[in-house]
Structures are given as structure tokens and as C-alpha cells.
Scaffold this motif. Sequence first.
Motif, mmCIF file in Angstrom:
data_model
loop_
_atom_site.group_PDB
_atom_site.id
_atom_site.type_symbol
_atom_site.label_atom_id
_atom_site.label_comp_id
_atom_site.label_asym_id
_atom_site.label_seq_id
_atom_site.Cartn_x
_atom_site.Cartn_y
_atom_site.Cartn_z
ATOM 1 N N TYR A 162 -2.593 11.278 0.678
ATOM 2 C CA TYR A 162 -1.313 10.784 0.174
ATOM 3 C C TYR A 162 -0.208 11.369 1.052
ATOM 4 N N LEU A 163 0.978 10.850 0.898
ATOM 5 C CA LEU A 163 2.144 11.444 1.558
ATOM 6 C C LEU A 163 2.783 12.439 0.583
ATOM 7 N N HIS A 164 3.192 13.597 1.112
ATOM 8 C CA HIS A 164 3.632 14.688 0.238
ATOM 9 C C HIS A 164 4.997 15.267 0.586
ATOM 10 N N ASN A 165 5.621 15.822 -0.434
ATOM 11 C CA ASN A 165 6.748 16.735 -0.220
ATOM 12 C C ASN A 165 6.297 18.136 -0.650
ATOM 13 N N LEU A 166 7.232 19.072 -0.710
ATOM 14 C CA LEU A 166 6.865 20.453 -1.074
ATOM 15 C C LEU A 166 6.244 20.516 -2.466
ATOM 16 N N GLU A 203 2.507 7.401 -2.038
ATOM 17 C CA GLU A 203 3.514 8.454 -2.168
ATOM 18 C C GLU A 203 3.102 9.317 -3.365
ATOM 19 N N ALA A 204 2.872 10.612 -3.125
ATOM 20 C CA ALA A 204 2.226 11.452 -4.146
ATOM 21 C C ALA A 204 3.053 11.612 -5.414
ATOM 22 N N ASP A 205 4.382 11.416 -5.336
ATOM 23 C CA ASP A 205 5.157 11.531 -6.581
ATOM 24 C C ASP A 205 4.830 10.385 -7.535
ATOM 25 N N THR A 206 4.598 9.180 -6.991
ATOM 26 C CA THR A 206 4.214 8.075 -7.884
ATOM 27 C C THR A 206 2.800 8.290 -8.419
ATOM 28 N N VAL A 207 1.953 8.945 -7.600
ATOM 29 C CA VAL A 207 0.590 9.240 -8.065
ATOM 30 C C VAL A 207 0.652 10.192 -9.258
ATOM 31 N N LEU A 208 1.433 11.291 -9.103
ATOM 32 C CA LEU A 208 1.523 12.274 -10.193
ATOM 33 C C LEU A 208 2.160 11.666 -11.445
ATOM 34 N N ASN A 209 3.050 10.723 -11.247
ATOM 35 C CA ASN A 209 3.706 10.107 -12.402
ATOM 36 C C ASN A 209 2.870 8.969 -12.988
ATOM 37 N N LEU A 252 0.819 -1.215 0.000
ATOM 38 C CA LEU A 252 0.000 0.000 0.000
ATOM 39 C C LEU A 252 0.857 1.271 0.000
ATOM 40 N N GLY A 253 1.841 1.308 0.897
ATOM 41 C CA GLY A 253 2.582 2.537 1.191
ATOM 42 C C GLY A 253 3.167 3.219 -0.022
ATOM 43 N N HIS A 254 3.857 2.465 -0.875
ATOM 44 C CA HIS A 254 4.490 3.115 -2.022
ATOM 45 C C HIS A 254 3.465 3.722 -2.984
ATOM 46 N N ALA A 255 2.273 3.139 -3.002
ATOM 47 C CA ALA A 255 1.243 3.656 -3.899
ATOM 48 C C ALA A 255 0.610 4.952 -3.380
ATOM 49 N N PHE A 310 9.315 -11.646 7.915
ATOM 50 C CA PHE A 310 9.426 -11.804 6.465
ATOM 51 C C PHE A 310 10.895 -11.813 6.062
ATOM 52 N N GLN A 311 11.146 -12.339 4.870
ATOM 53 C CA GLN A 311 12.510 -12.278 4.322
ATOM 54 C C GLN A 311 12.635 -11.062 3.409
ATOM 55 N N TYR A 312 11.723 -10.965 2.457
ATOM 56 C CA TYR A 312 11.702 -9.798 1.573
ATOM 57 C C TYR A 312 10.383 -9.783 0.813
ATOM 58 N N GLY A 313 10.119 -8.695 0.109
ATOM 59 C CA GLY A 313 8.894 -8.615 -0.667
ATOM 60 C C GLY A 313 9.045 -7.627 -1.799
ATOM 61 N N TYR A 314 8.161 -7.694 -2.788
ATOM 62 C CA TYR A 314 8.204 -6.742 -3.893
ATOM 63 C C TYR A 314 6.808 -6.568 -4.469
ATOM 64 N N THR A 315 6.585 -5.407 -5.080
ATOM 65 C CA THR A 315 5.266 -5.069 -5.613
ATOM 66 C C THR A 315 5.430 -4.421 -6.978
ATOM 67 N N ASP A 316 4.566 -4.760 -7.902
ATOM 68 C CA ASP A 316 4.505 -4.045 -9.167
ATOM 69 C C ASP A 316 3.575 -2.859 -8.933
ATOM 70 N N PRO A 317 4.117 -1.613 -8.894
ATOM 71 C CA PRO A 317 3.290 -0.471 -8.496
ATOM 72 C C PRO A 317 2.139 -0.195 -9.464
ATOM 73 N N SER A 318 2.311 -0.553 -10.740
ATOM 74 C CA SER A 318 1.270 -0.196 -11.708
ATOM 75 C C SER A 318 0.078 -1.145 -11.656
ATOM 76 N N THR A 319 0.260 -2.324 -11.064
ATOM 77 C CA THR A 319 -0.850 -3.267 -10.985
ATOM 78 C C THR A 319 -1.227 -3.589 -9.544
ATOM 79 N N GLY A 320 -0.269 -3.414 -8.624
ATOM 80 C CA GLY A 320 -0.523 -3.785 -7.240
ATOM 81 C C GLY A 320 -0.283 -5.260 -6.961
ATOM 82 N N ASN A 321 0.262 -5.980 -7.946
ATOM 83 C CA ASN A 321 0.567 -7.392 -7.742
ATOM 84 C C ASN A 321 1.818 -7.491 -6.853
#
Lengths: 481, 458
Positions: free
Chosen positions: A334-338, A263-269, A258-261, A393-404
Motif C-alpha cells: 500500500y502507499l503510506h504516510n507516517l 492508499e493505506a488510510d482508506t484501507v484502515l478506514n 486501483l490507486g485510491h484503494a 479521458f474527460q473525467y472518471g469516478y469510482t465508488d471506493p467501497s465496491t470498486g464500481n
Amino acid sequence: MEVVDELKLFDDQLIEKLNQLAANKIEYWDIKSGVGIGTSLDFTDQKSKEVSSYELIDCGIRTFVNGGWGFNTLQDISKPSVIEGFKQAIKLARLSESLCKNKFKIKERDALITNFKLESKKNIEDIHVEEKINQVKQQEKIASKYSPKIKNTHTVYMDGYGSNLFINSFGSVIYQELSLIRLFSLVYAQENGILQRSVNSVGGLGGFEIIETDQAKILGSKSAKEAVELLKAKSPVGGKFTVIMDPKFCGVLIHEALGHAIEADTVLNKESILEGKTGTQIANVDVNIIDDPTMGQGKKYNLPYELYGSYFVDDEGIPSQKTEIIKNGILRNYLHNLETSSRMGVSPNGHGRASTNTSKPQVRMGITFLEPKDWELDEMIKDMKNGILCEDFQYGYTDPSTGNFQFKCKISYLIKNGEKTDLMRDVALSGMTLEVLNKISAIGNEIGLSDGTCGKGGQGVRVCDGGPYIRVEDVTVGGLN
Amino acid sequence: MQDKPDFYSLASNALKFAETKNSNLKCAEVYFGKSKFITIEIEENSVKNNEMGSSLGVSIRAIDKRGSLGFAFTNNLERKSMEKMISNALGMMNAGTGDPDFKDLPEHYEKYPSVKGLFDKELKALQIEDSISYAKDLINVCKEDEFAISQSADFSSSYTKAYVFNSNGIEINGKVTSCSITSNIIVKDKVSNETSFGFDWQSARNLKEINAIDIARSALTKAKRNLNRIKINNMKVPLILTPNGTISLILSPLASAINAETFQYKRSFLIGKRNETIGSELLNIEDNALMDGALGSSPFDAEGVPCKNKSVIQSGKFLQDGLLHNSYTASKEGIESTGNAVRSSYSSVPSIGATNFIMKPGDFFYNEMIRDVKKGIILEYTGDSPNITTADFSGLILQGNLIENGEIKKPLNETMVGINLFELFNNLDAVSKEFKIYGRYQAPYVRIKDVQIIGAAH
């Protein structure tokens, strides 16, 4: 609080000069500069592999005009080199501006003029390297002696302390002194040709008290115990299962899936599956998710130091603050910067973070967690006919464009008719972010946090994540069998 | 600080200072790293940020007669600061434990191999204004496509120079240039509203080899190929790895497994397999530091030892001398270093790494390899990597497609691959003539028979 000698060059006269250079050419600028001192100890099988120390001075100058940014990092720091570097940075921003199509302004903020000093009980700079080495040796010894099955032990200790100065064109001058420690233990165990490993770490902001807590002292023995237990673990059978996740696993799910999705910079992009979803129901109504990297939370967890992911201000001079991400299942913020807050017409919430003074801030999480509710872990287990309990957990990864996403679990137990049965290793869980948030069917009553370094765009920043035990329905489990 | 410090006299003063400060010192090494870079960043398919920077730093490795290593670094090259760094390293050395396995730092070498094309004058002189055309190429590819909705990308170039000096007479330096392009394109199918991304990159020592249009087009093709994903049932079918897939599942895990340190700590799945056949005869791997113009090439390694070209796996056989060594792991085995000491910058102690890590091409054309498959899977990208100790791999296919009747069909959602690397090596049944170079890796397409695929379709 007196500024260290190396940073005294950033005086009123220099700031005045920079403002003159910036006038009519750029709309915003900031400078981060600091002095950092640290130690790193790396032991394997009770012998030192690396015992090292460093002292670094760094400086990054960032400039902005009408949608275009410039960033210049300096190799030596003096008044003339800062002025020269600043002029170059102005050119860089103006060049960006001449090419960019997304024009926007950075919304003016009030100046923040303040000092922050992190109090520690045992200052790192007062601790002799021998004493640090003793702590590491102790961890190694306990882990090695845990069982004849222990094949290989590895302990890494890292500390750092330093002073940082932040100045910007709003008139902010923020001076901070911080110190931190992180300790890792990695243990391999072997039996009948099977080799298993376990990694654990503790970290925090503060002094040497961080590695004198009970939690830190048991680190080596915890890794050893887990590695030996995993030797007996079975490989999982794939399929769909109901799963109970422990606080650490819950944390990584919240952070990665959830978290990376949010982040407002990924939203704008347009890289986020949560674009345009604020105000809508994305999780079931019991789900509340917060990011709160403010200082002062260590004591909530009975720790004599500050949480590893906490900070006074972010790397754009915005104070850390509590942000509601999901409230009653509805996406709130969302989480934001300036930049992202200026462009999306909201207030910045203190998530512009950089790994060093020579890296530019990105939108990053701080301390992200799912709020507890009322379930006992025992109840969740008792209620379960055929499922899996996942711990750590050991590790994890997410495809940000699909959420898989996929996460590899460290230790898992098969649950049959309300009882913990077989121990399993390398259980891999996968799913889709937006589906899994709706499949949370029970939320535990006690929160736990773990700390780590989160990577994005080549930068690593300190974070914490967590939550209580949670139960999730209908999760795909992969295995070799 | 001087504009152009004299590294030779700084190093010789540093080594002398260390010797006089500590009578237990056996040997020491001083390393200087100098670099400068420029980067243009694209976000939302528009130029967003221009960046430049430079760095200069020094580190010292000091080892005493017990074999204890102390290390320290700083980016302040003034005499006072360097002397403090040396004193710190010596203090660290005194505090560390002895190591009887440490013999010595490398001795002086008379000759180093010659490797051409690692430095491009034009690239060193490149100004940020000169790089704009690359950014424009990237942006245009995305702008002209109706599916593409966004791109994050960058162009960057750098120049680095390294100096290695040690108390055994090593005195060597070298300079290299590199430039790279990355492109990550997001596409959207307007009918199904589904989005997807595609990623590609290129890195080179020479500006002339870089082609921004090709990279962006390739990212775009990959993104579109991943639109309108389906879930599939479990199946046991041939798996084709694209060059990227080959890097993730074959080259990268092998490079870790033959790292002599991993091996000596018994963390490698290849323990006990030296001189044994571990896979099909189609499996041929080498580590070649001497290819002209290649990204992993260098005449000397991070300890000043001459680099080589080494065969690692020949016709499926893991060679007895197929490990990658630095001077420490080599002396533990009583052999010469293979010249594989690496350090990411002056601030790190030398570890071990591959140079140009190559899987040799085979006899098949890529098209033939696909054409022969009735039903199978092609894998481009997984976020996962095999377990180096157990050789087990179980990972999600983040970019991959179904192959039906010799044609690449729908992309996959929530699909996993599970395989052990030995099984993978043994079941290789085709390797392509075509190959791609990604940084230090050179990889062909490969086909593996009978691979277990786990799908999420009910």
C-alpha cells in the motif's frame, strides 16, 4: 543555501523552545511554513480576463499524542505567534487523544537535515509578465485561427515559486526551493448546432522552459484540432466490447480504479476493496504497477524539466521513493504516510502529502503507472474484430467501497475487423476494479505519462499517471443510444 | 501587524495609492477576507484530529481606461507588502489586453436589503471543546449498529467577515457564521460479506439547526439500502430522483447553464431558449438570496451589489431575465447586475454563482410518487453530471435502487442512466411536497417518465 528572510525565525532557539513545550505533553510534532509567489493568466478569445499575481506566507503546526492529532494554521507568522499557536496545537492533540479509541505510536525516524533546490533553466522570477502573456496570446491565436468552426478559446497559465521549511520533533530540518508551471487550453468548436470541446494541459516542475517545449507549443492547436474533429463524431452504441486504452486512459484507470484503494488510510478506514489483499493475486500475471515520484525522471521522457507529480520529500519529510504496488499480478504494497506505516508495522514510503502548508498530510499517490510489456499498438488493432480504441479521458469516478467505476473517454474509434473506423464521442466505460485488472489481455511496449491534480478530502496535489496502450476484454460501454 | 486592523483606512490608503501610481486607472476595488474555523474529524469511528485556524488577506482589482483588469492578493497586511501588491496589480493591468465590454465597477448603493439569521453569536464563540458532543453523537449512531463497520465524519464551524471597497463609493461589510456536519458510514453484510457506504451532510448558519444524530442515521440508512446489489437488464421506466439526485441532475446543471458568463460564451444548453418553454409546468426554479438564515443568503454580493430574489423558470418557461449576472456580464447586456458575483475568498476574482437555488415543491407526497410505480428506479447518487453544453447525461448510478410494485427493492450495480436534460424537464410527471436543503440547494423528490436505463446483466 540561505533561508529566505521570512523563514529565518525558525532558528535553533525557537526549535529548542518548541521541544521544551512539547516535552511530556505530546509525542510528535511538525511544522511546515513557506513563502509562495505566483502569477495566473486567464485569456478568453484572445483577450485577458484575469492577469493576477500573489504573494503568500503560510504556516501549519501539527501535533500528535497516542493516536490523537492536532493541527493549527496561523494567519501571521512571528516567533510569539508560532509559540502561541504551538501551545494551542498541543491542546488540540491532547483533546483528540482523550477522545480517540485507536491508540498508537508514531515510529521514531532518523532526523533528516538537508536542503533541496530545483534547478531550472529559465527562472520564473526572471521572466517578465509580458513574456508570459505573449506565450498565452500565441496559444490563443493558433487555436482561434485553426478553423472557422472554432467558437471560443480559453487559455490559462499558472506559475509559482517559493521556499518551504519543514521541521519536526525527530530533529529534521528540510529547506526546499521549488518552482512550477501549468498551462491549460480549452477550445470549443461549433457546427450545425453541435458544440464540442477539448481540453489539454502540460505541467512540470522547473522554469519557463516548461512551456517552451514542442509538447507545450502545440497545446492550443491540439485542443482546436480535437474539438473540430469531435464535431463529426458519432454517439456510441451501448454494450460489451473489447477496448484498447491509450496511455492517458490507462493512467486514469490505474489512478482512479486501483490507486485510491491502495492508499493505506482508506484501507484502515475500511473503505478500500483491497483491505487484507496484500500478497494475493488481484491482476493477471503480466501486470506490474509502480508508484515512483522521485526527481530526475523528466529526461526519460525527453523533457527538459521534472515531472509534475515528482517531489524530493513528502510533506512529512520522508524522501520520495519507488514503490512496487503490483508485481506479476500480486498486490505487494500500500502507499503510506507516517501514521499508516507506524500502525501497519512497515516503513513509510513517502506518500504523506498535503496541498499547502496549511493542510494536513493525507496518503496520496505520486507518479503511478503500469509497466510496459511487448505489444505493438498496430498488432492490438489488427487482432481486434469488433472493439473500441479509447484515447484520452474527460473525467472518471469510482465508488471506493465496491470498486464500481466509470470513465468518460475524449476520443474513441470503433474498430472493425482490424481497422480503425468511425470516430465516436462521449464513450463511457464502466466496470469493477478487481474484475478489470484480470481482463487486461495485452500490454503495449511504450509508456506515456500525463499530469494532473488529484482531489481528496478537499485537497488537490500534483500527480502523474500513465502506462502503455493496453487491451481490456469485456468492458461495459454506455451511451445515449 | 495590529490585532484589529482598521480596514477602512487601509482601503482608502490603498485606493489613493493606486490612483496616484497610475494615471490610466479607471477604477479599483479592495477586498478583505477574514476567517477562523474549528474542525473535529472522526476516522474509523473515533475522534482522530482536532483542527483550528484563521486567515486574513486582501486583494485588489484594478481596471484601466482600456478595460484591462489587473489583480493581486497577499496575506501580509503591512503597508510595504500592500503597496507591493498594488504595484503588481497595476503592472498586470498595464500588461493585459483592453476590453471595450468593461463599463465600470458598481456605483454606491444607498440601501441594502435586510436578511436575518446569517450570524450566530453562539457559533462564533464556539470552542472546540464545546463541539465534542456533536462528534460523540455521530460516533454513537455508528457504534450501536450491527452492520456499521466504520465511519469518517466531521463537525466544523466557521466565522467569516468580508469587506468590499471600491473607488466608486462602495463601502460595505458583513459577517456570517456557518457550521456543518458530514457523515460517511461503511456497512458490511456479515452473510454476503458485501460492503457499501452511505453519505449525508448538513450545513447551517445557526448552531441550533444542526442535528448530528439525524445526519449519521440518514447516512446509515443510505448505506444499508445499498447492500446486496444486483445487476439488471436494460429497461425504459420511470426514474425517481431523491433530493440529492434532483440536485445532481436538475439544480446543479441549471445553475451553471444560467450563469451569464457561460451563456455569453455560448457554452450553455439554454442558448436560444430564453422566453421559451423548456419543460413541464412542474418545473419552477428560483434563485433567492434573501431567505432568512439560509446558507446562500446575503444582503450584498462579492462586488458590494445588493442581492435579490429572482425567478428563473416559471411553469416550465425559461424567463427572459432568468440569468445570473455580476456587474461585468450585466453591463455587457446593458442591464443591472443581479447581485450574483461570488468569490471563494479574497484570493479570487469575482465570478458568478447561485445564492439559494431552489426547485419549488409540488403537490405529491413522496410516498404516493413511489406507490404509483410498478417498475422503476430511484436514484440517490451518481458521481457524474450532465454536459452543460449539450445537455446530455450518461452516468453511473452509484447509489440507487429498483422500485417494484410501489416498493423500494434491491440496490443496483453497474447500472447507467442516459437522458437529455430537455427530455428530463419535459417528462417530469410528479414533484413532491417534501424537500431537503443541502447547503445552497433546496430540492424536492421528482419523478420522470420513460427513462432509458442501461444494465450490465447478461
